[in-house]
Design a protein around this motif. Structure first.
Motif, PDB file in Angstrom:
ATOM      1  N   ILE A  79     -26.712  22.242  26.085  1.00  0.00           N
ATOM      2  CA  ILE A  79     -28.376  22.436  27.160  1.00  0.00           C
ATOM      3  C   ILE A  79     -28.468  23.387  27.988  1.00  0.00           C
ATOM      4  O   ILE A  79     -28.984  24.018  28.320  1.00  0.00           O
ATOM      5  CB  ILE A  79     -28.724  21.226  27.105  1.00  0.00           C
ATOM      6  CG1 ILE A  79     -29.330  20.405  26.091  1.00  0.00           C
ATOM      7  CG2 ILE A  79     -29.427  21.253  28.256  1.00  0.00           C
ATOM      8  CD1 ILE A  79     -29.411  18.702  25.887  1.00  0.00           C
ATOM      9  N   GLU A 126     -10.157   0.721  24.039  1.00  0.00           N
ATOM     10  CA  GLU A 126     -11.106   0.805  23.393  1.00  0.00           C
ATOM     11  C   GLU A 126     -12.245   1.831  23.889  1.00  0.00           C
ATOM     12  O   GLU A 126     -13.411   1.291  24.535  1.00  0.00           O
ATOM     13  CB  GLU A 126     -11.591  -0.786  24.058  1.00  0.00           C
ATOM     14  CG  GLU A 126     -11.120  -1.807  22.436  1.00  0.00           C
ATOM     15  CD  GLU A 126     -11.533  -3.321  22.281  1.00  0.00           C
ATOM     16  OE1 GLU A 126     -12.763  -3.082  22.107  1.00  0.00           O
ATOM     17  OE2 GLU A 126     -10.251  -3.928  21.883  1.00  0.00           O
ATOM     18  N   ALA A 175     -10.190   7.431  19.779  1.00  0.00           N
ATOM     19  CA  ALA A 175     -11.065   6.176  19.793  1.00  0.00           C
ATOM     20  C   ALA A 175      -9.733   5.195  18.759  1.00  0.00           C
ATOM     21  O   ALA A 175     -10.099   3.481  19.390  1.00  0.00           O
ATOM     22  CB  ALA A 175     -12.766   6.343  19.267  1.00  0.00           C
ATOM     23  N   ARG A 218     -18.785  14.111  22.249  1.00  0.00           N
ATOM     24  CA  ARG A 218     -20.524  14.437  22.129  1.00  0.00           C
ATOM     25  C   ARG A 218     -21.070  14.730  23.430  1.00  0.00           C
ATOM     26  O   ARG A 218     -21.703  15.178  23.359  1.00  0.00           O
ATOM     27  CB  ARG A 218     -20.972  13.499  21.083  1.00  0.00           C
ATOM     28  CG  ARG A 218     -20.094  13.082  20.028  1.00  0.00           C
ATOM     29  CD  ARG A 218     -20.342  12.191  19.064  1.00  0.00           C
ATOM     30  NE  ARG A 218     -19.962  12.284  17.336  1.00  0.00           N
ATOM     31  CZ  ARG A 218     -20.026  11.114  16.422  1.00  0.00           C
ATOM     32  NH1 ARG A 218     -20.676  10.049  17.626  1.00  0.00           N
ATOM     33  NH2 ARG A 218     -19.749  11.418  15.750  1.00  0.00           N
ATOM     34  N   LYS A 219     -21.480  13.070  23.899  1.00  0.00           N
ATOM     35  CA  LYS A 219     -22.784  13.947  25.174  1.00  0.00           C
ATOM     36  C   LYS A 219     -21.978  15.203  26.090  1.00  0.00           C
ATOM     37  O   LYS A 219     -23.525  16.300  26.225  1.00  0.00           O
ATOM     38  CB  LYS A 219     -21.823  12.197  26.130  1.00  0.00           C
ATOM     39  CG  LYS A 219     -23.185  11.970  27.025  1.00  0.00           C
ATOM     40  CD  LYS A 219     -23.131  10.549  27.466  1.00  0.00           C
ATOM     41  CE  LYS A 219     -24.324  10.326  28.388  1.00  0.00           C
ATOM     42  NZ  LYS A 219     -24.362   8.601  28.180  1.00  0.00           N
ATOM     43  N   VAL A 227     -15.037   9.157  21.720  1.00  0.00           N
ATOM     44  CA  VAL A 227     -16.040  10.641  20.959  1.00  0.00           C
ATOM     45  C   VAL A 227     -17.072  10.554  21.316  1.00  0.00           C
ATOM     46  O   VAL A 227     -18.141  11.341  21.576  1.00  0.00           O
ATOM     47  CB  VAL A 227     -15.628   9.712  19.166  1.00  0.00           C
ATOM     48  CG1 VAL A 227     -16.541  11.481  18.574  1.00  0.00           C
ATOM     49  CG2 VAL A 227     -14.326  10.274  18.826  1.00  0.00           C
ATOM     50  N   HIS A 228     -17.663   9.173  21.971  1.00  0.00           N
ATOM     51  CA  HIS A 228     -19.363   9.302  22.234  1.00  0.00           C
ATOM     52  C   HIS A 228     -19.367  10.093  23.905  1.00  0.00           C
ATOM     53  O   HIS A 228     -20.297  10.864  23.927  1.00  0.00           O
ATOM     54  CB  HIS A 228     -19.387   8.405  22.986  1.00  0.00           C
ATOM     55  CG  HIS A 228     -20.670   7.330  23.615  1.00  0.00           C
ATOM     56  ND1 HIS A 228     -21.797   8.094  23.149  1.00  0.00           N
ATOM     57  CD2 HIS A 228     -21.140   7.433  25.058  1.00  0.00           C
ATOM     58  CE1 HIS A 228     -22.805   7.701  23.712  1.00  0.00           C
ATOM     59  NE2 HIS A 228     -22.660   7.799  24.860  1.00  0.00           N
ATOM     60  N   LYS A 277     -29.336  28.159  30.668  1.00  0.00           N
ATOM     61  CA  LYS A 277     -29.175  29.405  31.473  1.00  0.00           C
ATOM     62  C   LYS A 277     -29.440  31.145  30.508  1.00  0.00           C
ATOM     63  O   LYS A 277     -29.822  31.536  31.498  1.00  0.00           O
ATOM     64  CB  LYS A 277     -27.279  29.692  30.960  1.00  0.00           C
ATOM     65  CG  LYS A 277     -26.109  29.153  32.661  1.00  0.00           C
ATOM     66  CD  LYS A 277     -25.849  30.166  33.283  1.00  0.00           C
ATOM     67  CE  LYS A 277     -26.250  29.987  34.814  1.00  0.00           C
ATOM     68  NZ  LYS A 277     -25.654  28.524  34.953  1.00  0.00           N
ATOM     69  N   ALA A 302     -16.821  12.784  33.692  1.00  0.00           N
ATOM     70  CA  ALA A 302     -17.369  12.949  35.643  1.00  0.00           C
ATOM     71  C   ALA A 302     -18.240  14.171  35.847  1.00  0.00           C
ATOM     72  O   ALA A 302     -18.474  15.146  36.818  1.00  0.00           O
ATOM     73  CB  ALA A 302     -15.407  13.592  36.637  1.00  0.00           C
ATOM     74  N   LEU A 303     -18.895  15.113  34.653  1.00  0.00           N
ATOM     75  CA  LEU A 303     -19.657  15.209  34.146  1.00  0.00           C
ATOM     76  C   LEU A 303     -18.599  16.827  34.329  1.00  0.00           C
ATOM     77  O   LEU A 303     -19.802  17.927  35.381  1.00  0.00           O
ATOM     78  CB  LEU A 303     -20.376  15.162  34.430  1.00  0.00           C
ATOM     79  CG  LEU A 303     -21.381  14.076  33.740  1.00  0.00           C
ATOM     80  CD1 LEU A 303     -23.266  13.743  34.783  1.00  0.00           C
ATOM     81  CD2 LEU A 303     -22.135  14.275  32.495  1.00  0.00           C
ATOM     82  N   ALA A 309     -23.002  18.261  23.781  1.00  0.00           N
ATOM     83  CA  ALA A 309     -24.904  18.406  24.627  1.00  0.00           C
ATOM     84  C   ALA A 309     -25.129  18.965  25.409  1.00  0.00           C
ATOM     85  O   ALA A 309     -26.086  19.475  25.638  1.00  0.00           O
ATOM     86  CB  ALA A 309     -25.747  17.050  23.506  1.00  0.00           C
ATOM     87  N   GLN A 310     -24.650  18.125  26.076  1.00  0.00           N
ATOM     88  CA  GLN A 310     -24.820  18.723  28.089  1.00  0.00           C
ATOM     89  C   GLN A 310     -24.308  20.704  27.234  1.00  0.00           C
ATOM     90  O   GLN A 310     -24.800  20.863  28.482  1.00  0.00           O
ATOM     91  CB  GLN A 310     -24.423  17.899  28.548  1.00  0.00           C
ATOM     92  CG  GLN A 310     -25.242  16.552  29.163  1.00  0.00           C
ATOM     93  CD  GLN A 310     -24.370  15.473  29.544  1.00  0.00           C
ATOM     94  OE1 GLN A 310     -22.972  15.593  30.198  1.00  0.00           O
ATOM     95  NE2 GLN A 310     -25.630  14.511  30.603  1.00  0.00           N
TER      96      GLN A 310
END
Lengths: 784, 188
Positions: free
Chosen positions: A451, A435, A429, A443-444, A439-440, A456, A408-409, A447-448
């Motif tokens: 960034i 399924e 996982a 990781r995402k 981890v994906h 900031k 949901a970010l 990274a976000q």
């Protein structure tokens, strides 16, 4: 600390261990590749060496394209401590330094040095350190750094940083666990090169002086265990232990927990709890670097999976294309649904963007799975909240919660669930019945978050810069204002104080002018005795007029010819005019030499006042004529450049006039104005003469009349010229209309007239440009 | 009785009044802390796309009730944060102020630069170095991509270059890159 050192050592000696929470037991499949000895590959034709292969900063290139390099030659360097160099894996020539796709899941290009191997494999001179115990530790550490050793376990952490840890280390753990399925690189290395690993352990031991050394190997590698036991049995400080097989026991924090029961604090390092860990491969590389002087240019890579015919371990040079390794192992693409090669193991590895990417320092395995071997096409279903992931997590996180928030970010909430403690082992996982590639998502999200943090930081920096700039501008503005105020105050003071001084200055000027006039008078009186020289001044004036007229004529003739052809030649015109002017000047001189040929003008020796005025008037006339000519020139010719130099002499003439006698100038102006009025009233005729109407002193009347006559002559000449031209070029409307303002400008002499003349000149220029543009346009059209 | 109670109340009122008056002076809050909070959320590009001369003026405007959706460089995430802070509903970005584009930095084609210093004067964060009649260049790290230097350039030698993603800035987005990652499961 829950357990003190003695307790832990005691437990280790009893082969009793702790455990970490969670963990999974996937099928190892290590037998595929651990049956054969480590093979050596033929040298590939081309090697691609990424500049950055470790955690930290990349170095700068020391070589250039076209350089010949020897095996083991340093390619990069960096003053940054968190950096290790890369080396040429074989001798050859640098053919490119460019961005290439490297072994990164993104498939984004990174800077690489491309070396074309010459096949000789010539070593650069090596500098081994044979008696390392006698060397200062710093020498050894720098040698390790120079050899480019970064942790070969998988993270690529620069080894020399670990080796210089200042904290007291109780346990040095040598990690030979290799818990991920399929990978057998460390296994084979321990079996075949146990002795060199032991040498490496000794060096590291010398560097960080731990109380005890534990070599940990999973119990699914008995051969490796035996080999290590064999080489370490002479030293009681080194304990080789077998730990139960459980994924991910090979993770640094997990292995520390298994062996010592201690947990690495979440923001800390193993050194904080007195533990240091080295991979067996790293120990081997350290021994290579110190004892043989060889930098890290090759490593053991497992090539495995059911899609390769001959799964095996190989010594691969850093920079070898993956394709080269796969060919060696007889990779069969047809066994796969679509070509898929995974770098790393099945749990933590990533699919390679292409098989052309090079082997890097952290490449431990290449996995080419056959069609049914791995479940690559995941059908992600909804989370059923079974919490199997939480049970499997070796770090006791809540993968479900992190998954929801990451998806949901809601990154801050994901962070609250300690997202950054996730070691991305993939156990969650692996057990997920839906399924979900958990981890994906992590990781995402990581990274976000990284960034966002960077943004900031950048925003904060920008704000500081912006505010600094604002402050600077404000300061400059204030300084400027202060300066202006100061200057204004100074001006005010200056205007108040020297008001009187100025007055006196004016008086001085008047006095000076009077003195000058007197001096001239005296001079004139002197020269009046000599008739020749006496004659010269009016003659000179006449000569000037003549010259001006001549010049005007010359111009006219110069112009009339090109006017007929429609296109004027600038330089030619000028040349002609100059020639004519020169001729006229010569004539004028002649006239001056022979005073007999006097014009019907006043020849009597006049007073200095009269003389100078006359001269001025004449000069003005000449200037006006010249200006008119220039204008005509500008109008007729397409270029307006010639006009500027011509109009310039007017200004000096004016200046001269004003400087010499302002009063006289005023009179002259009045005269000119009167003339202008008269002329405006009777434009075509120049016959009427009313010298008496001029409001000047009788002594000057004569002069003004004379001047008027001359001016009229000039005007008449100009007008005649204009008419002639108008007659010559009846088609050329622009030229014709231009002549009129030119002629009027010629007639008048006052500043007002000059202003008018200037306007006229501007108009003429504009017209000339228009004509030129049209001509160009026509020309271009013709060309088309 | 009445008098004493009145007196007591009056004295109490006076005492509280004095206490409050003192507190108002002693604990006076300089400036609006809300503005600082809003300013901290804004991306500080100082681009002026919101219609205000910089991020802080817009922060002040938001604190005074202006719309929160006027900041294209901040994008959705900034609007979301502002909505949370201000207790209003998040709105989509106001297209009148520009679109949420990929991050950019200015790049000066140095061969063409005539050294007029106009871009240096326009840069809100002093990210352009150079001097009169000397070639100018952009400090990459300091550039906010605000676009303000492009307009004043008399020779149009400034480009806005989209920042290319590197392996460090990559966000594990497999839509843009060829392959998916694993963890995969070993079928036993």
């Amino acid at each position: 600390m829950p357990y003190d050192f003695e307790q832990i050592v005691e437990r280790i000696d009893q082969q009793k261990f702790w455990t970490f929470p969670g963990g999974v037991h996937p099928d190892g499949r290590k037998h595929l590749s651990n049956q054969t000895a480590i093979d050596t590959l033929p040298i590939p034709k081309q090697l691609v060496i990424p500049v950055k292969q470790h955690i930290g900063t990349a170095g700068t290139c020391l070589v250039a394209v076209g350089d010949s390099v020897l095996k083991g030659q340093t390619l990069t360097s960096s003053p940054h401590p968190f950096s290790v160099p890369v080396h040429a894996p074989t001798s050859g020539v640098v053919t490119a330094i460019e961005e290439r796709t490297t072994a990164h899941p993104s498939g984004l290009p990174e800077l690489c040095v491309v070396i074309e191997a010459d096949g000789n494999d010539t070593w650069a001179p090596l500098s081994p350190i044979s008696h390392y115990q006698e060397q200062p530790k710093s020498t050894l550490v720098s040698a390790i750094c120079e050899a480019g050793i970064a942790g070969l376990g998988g993270a690529g952490f620069p080894t020399h940083i670990k080796s210089t840890a200042r904290k007291k280390v109780e346990f040095l753990i040598i990690n030979g666990v290799e818990c991920e399925p399929y990978i057998t690189a460390d296994d084979r290395l321990m079996r075949e090169f146990a002795w060199q690993i032991r040498q490496g352990i000794d060096i590291v031991r010398h560097l960080i002086t731990p109380k005890v050394i534990i070599v940990a190997i999973e119990d699914n590698k008995p051969e490796a265990y035996n080999a290590m036991l064999q080489v370490c049995k002479d030293t009681p400080a080194i304990r080789v232990v077998q730990i139960p097989t459980k994924y991910p026991a090979g993770g640094e924090k997990q292995l520390i927990q298994v062996l010592t029961g201690r947990e690495v604090p979440r923001t800390g390092l193993p050194a904080d709890i007195g533990v240091m860990m080295f991979n067996v491969g790293t120990c081997y590389a350290v021994a290579d670097a110190i004892l043989h002087g060889k930098p890290l240019i090759r490593r053991v890579v497992t090539i495995t999976g059911e899609a390769v015919q001959k799964p095996q371990n190989v010594w691969a040079l850093i920079g070898t294309p993956i394709q080269h390794l796969l060919t060696q192992a007889q990779y069969q693409v047809k066994k796969q649904k679509q070509p898929t090669v995974i770098m790393g193991g099945p749990m933590m590895g990533f699919t390679l963007p292409s098989v052309d990417v090079p082997v890097v320092k952290i490449t431990n395995c290449l996995l080419a799975p056959a069609r049914k071997e791995l479940n690559l096409q995941q059908r992600e279903l909804a989370c059923i909240r079974c919490s199997a992931c939480a049970d499997a997590c070796p770090v006791s996180l809540l993968p479900q919660q992190m998954y929801w928030h990451s998806k949901a970010l809601e990154l801050d909430k994901a962070e609250e669930y300690n997202l950054f403690d996730c070691i991305e082992c993939g156990a969650c996982a692996y057990v997920c019945p839906s399924e979900i590639p958990l981890v994906h998502y992590y990781r995402k999200a990581k990274a976000q978050i990284r960034i966002q943090r960077d943004e900031k930081d950048k925003a904060e920096k920008s704000k500081q810069r912006f505010e600094a700039r604002k402050a600077r501008l404000e300061k400059e503005k204030q300084e400027r204002e202060a300066k202006h105020q100061k200057a204004a105050a100074a001006r005010k003071k200056a205007t108040q104080q020297p008001a009187a001084a100025e007055e006196s200055g004016a008086k001085d000027k008047v006095a000076a002018a009077l003195a000058r006039a007197k001096a001239k008078k005296a001079e004139q009186a002197q020269t009046s005795d000599e008739s020749a020289s006496e004659q010269s001044s009016p003659d000179n004036n006449k000569a000037r007029v003549a010259a001006a007229i001549a010049r005007a004529k010359a111009k006219k003739t110069g112009q009339s010819a090109p006017a007929e052809t429609g296109q004027s030649d600038n330089t030619e015109d000028e040349r002609k005019a100059k020639v004519a002017a020169a001729v006229a000047r010569a004539k004028a001189k002649k006239a001056a030499a022979t005073p007999a040929s006097s014009a019907p003008e006043n020849t009597e020796p006049s007073s200095a006042d009269n003389d100078s005025r006359e001269a001025q008037r004449k000069a003005k006339i000449a200037a006006a004529v010249a200006k008119a000519k220039a204008k005509k020139h500008a109008a007729d010719e397409t270029s307006s450049q010639t006009e500027e130099p011509n109009s310039e002499p007017v200004a000096p003439a004016q200046q001269e006039e004003s400087a010499e006698a302002q009063r006289k100038a005023k009179i002259a102006a009045a005269v000119a104005k009167a003339k202008a009025k008269k002329q405006a009233a009777d434009e075509t005729s120049s016959q009427t003469e009313e010298p008496n109407s001029d409001p000047v002193a009788p002594a000057q009347q004569e002069e003004s009349a004379e001047a008027q006559r001359k001016a009229k002559i000039a005007a008449a000449v100009a007008k005649a010229k204009a008419k002639k031209q108008a007659a010559q070029e009846p088609d050329d409307n622009a030229a014709q209309t231009d002549n009129e303002p030119a002629s009027t400008a010629e007639e008048e002499d006052s500043p007002e007239a000059q202003r008018k003349a200037k306007i006229a000149a501007a108009v003429a220029r504009a017209k000339a440009r228009k004509v030129q543009r049209e001509a160009q346009h026509n020309g271009s059209e013709d060309n088309e | 009785m009445l008098l004493s109670s009145l007196l007591a109340l009056g004295l109490l009122a006076l005492a509280f009044g004095l206490a409050l008056g003192y507190a108002a002076i002693r604990f006076k809050v300089e400036g609006d802390p809300l503005v600082d909070q809003v300013d901290a959320i804004l991306p500080q590009t100082q681009c002026g796309q919101c219609g205000y001369p910089g991020c802080r003026p817009y922060a002040e405007a938001i604190a005074n009730g202006d719309d929160i959706n006027k900041c294209p460089p901040g994008g959705e995430s900034t609007i979301k944060e502002l909505a949370e802070l201000m207790g209003v509903e998040a709105k989509p970005l106001d297209a009148a102020h520009g679109e949420d584009a990929a991050p950019k930095v200015a790049y000066i084609r140095e061969d063409e630069c005539i050294g007029c210093t106009k871009c240096i004067q326009a840069c809100p964060v002093d990210a352009i170095v150079g001097a009169a009649k000397q070639m100018h260049t952009v400090i990459n790290d300091a550039c906010t991509g605000c676009d303000l230097c492009v307009e004043p350039c008399p020779v149009d030698c400034i480009d806005m270059v989209t920042v290319t993603p590197t392996t460090a800035s990559w966000q594990w987005d497999f839509n843009q890159t060829p392959r998916g990652d694993i963890p995969v499961k070993v079928i036993s």
